[in-house]
Design an enzyme around this catalytic site. Structure first.
Site, PDB file in Angstrom:
ATOM      1  N   ALA A 160      49.012  36.478  37.512  1.00  0.00           N
ATOM      2  CA  ALA A 160      49.707  37.472  36.697  1.00  0.00           C
ATOM      3  C   ALA A 160      49.917  36.960  35.274  1.00  0.00           C
ATOM      4  O   ALA A 160      50.189  35.779  35.077  1.00  0.00           O
ATOM      5  CB  ALA A 160      51.056  37.814  37.330  1.00  0.00           C
ATOM      6  N   LYS A 161      49.773  37.845  34.308  1.00  0.00           N
ATOM      7  CA  LYS A 161      49.987  37.485  32.902  1.00  0.00           C
ATOM      8  C   LYS A 161      51.431  37.874  32.565  1.00  0.00           C
ATOM      9  O   LYS A 161      51.701  38.953  32.047  1.00  0.00           O
ATOM     10  CB  LYS A 161      48.980  38.218  32.013  1.00  0.00           C
ATOM     11  N   THR A 162      52.350  36.985  32.889  1.00  0.00           N
ATOM     12  CA  THR A 162      53.767  37.300  32.773  1.00  0.00           C
ATOM     13  C   THR A 162      54.375  36.706  31.504  1.00  0.00           C
ATOM     14  O   THR A 162      53.941  35.663  31.012  1.00  0.00           O
ATOM     15  CB  THR A 162      54.550  36.773  33.991  1.00  0.00           C
TER      16      THR A 162
END
Length: 323
Positions: A160-162
């Site tokens: 995930a690109k959090t």
């Protein structure tokens, strides 16, 4: 440089278009305090056929996947989000642009157990300009191996690109920059090469291209694009595997890839000149035009700008026209 907040234009927010200067968020917005959110960086390029978004479908899918992994429910589907990104360009008079669709929680409550939080989505676009100087793009980056380890699959959501992940990246990059370097190389918790601060890493050795397997590093869309170009256009073998830092020291070539960075040569790591064994140009000299790094730079630039002649016609599906 003009501050991002001090400009005219439009942002897409929860299905509506909002004047740029009217964009506001409350100081108790949950994501501001806890970093629970996700985003994408998408590029749009002007070319002979007009302005096109590069791999916007793949970026939007990853945004939705990130939100799902974080358990953030969205009211908008991929088609709606892609259309918002397309319209964001003409509404802001942009041809070359960086877009940042972002998902965040509202200000209904704070704390780790906060209930009833609303999920919001916004899309903003602006002219990014040069990510790094043209000289560095030609000559290559000087990097320092970071003492800060990259994430582990049992510590965080590595796919995930959090928002919160980038605290880790900023700590590593700021340490390197203060020491006089351009970039940092981060290792995973087991000591293998993961990625740069916000870019994936590649090395060439004896005609084979290598890149770390996707475990602790982000599954980059530029990374995937470069792998496809290397295999399908240049006919290179590409291996995704664990890599040690000394393999970068002794590589024939090395480079990093990312949406903002595109493809940048890595010429030095920890004081070791990369490519010395293979007769690479001396430090301070541009990379050779016939190097794999330069050829991939050229191919990537052609594809993103819509120059799809000859062997690049199959990659037309990566480009989405702006409205």
């Amino acid at each position: 440089m003009t501050p991002l907040y001090d400009r005219d234009g439009w942002l897409w927010h929860d299905g509506d278009w909002l004047p740029w200067r009217d964009a506001r968020t409350h100081m108790l917005t949950h994501t501001l305090h806890y970093g629970m959110g996700c985003f994408e960086g998408v590029r749009a390029y002007a070319g002979a056929g007009g302005t096109r978004l590069f791999r916007v479908a793949e970026h939007t899918r990853r945004l939705l996947d990130s939100a799902h992994a974080l358990d953030m429910s969205l009211a908008f589907d991929a088609e709606t989000l892609i259309e918002a990104q397309r319209q964001c360009l003409p509404r802001n008079g942009l041809t070359n642009a960086y877009l940042k669709p972002t998902v965040y929680f509202g200000a209904e409550g704070l704390g780790l157990r906060a209930k009833g939080l609303t999920t919001h989505v916004m899309v903003a676009a602006w002219d990014l300009g040069d990510y790094i100087s043209p000289e560095a793009s030609a000559v290559g980056l000087r990097a320092l191996t970071s003492s800060w380890a990259r994430h582990h699959v049992n510590i965080s959501l590595c796919r995930a690109k959090t928002n919160g992940h980038y605290v880790n990246a900023m700590l590593a990059l700021n340490t390197a920059v203060k020491a006089g370097f351009d970039e940092t190389i981060m290792l995973d918790p087991e000591g293998y090469v993961a990625e740069a601060s916000a870019a994936n890493v590649f090395l060439l050795r004896d005609g084979v291209l290598h890149t770390p397997e996707v475990t602790s590093c982000l599954q980059g869309i530029t990374r995937d694009s470069v792998i496809c170009l290397a295999r399908e256009v240049l006919g290179l073998e590409v291996r995704e595997r664990r890599i040690t830092r000394d393999e970068l020291y002794t590589a024939d070539e090395a480079f990093v890839t990312g949406t903002a960075a595109e493809l940048l040569p890595l010429r030095e790591l920890d004081g070791r000149h990369i490519g010395a064994r293979a007769g690479a140009p001396a430090p301070g000299r541009p990379i050779e035009n016939d190097s794999v790094t330069a050829r991939l730079q050229h191919l990537y630039r052609r594809v993103t700008r819509g120059d799809l002649r000859d062997d690049l016609t199959p990659f037309a599906e990566w480009l989405t026209p702006a409205e």
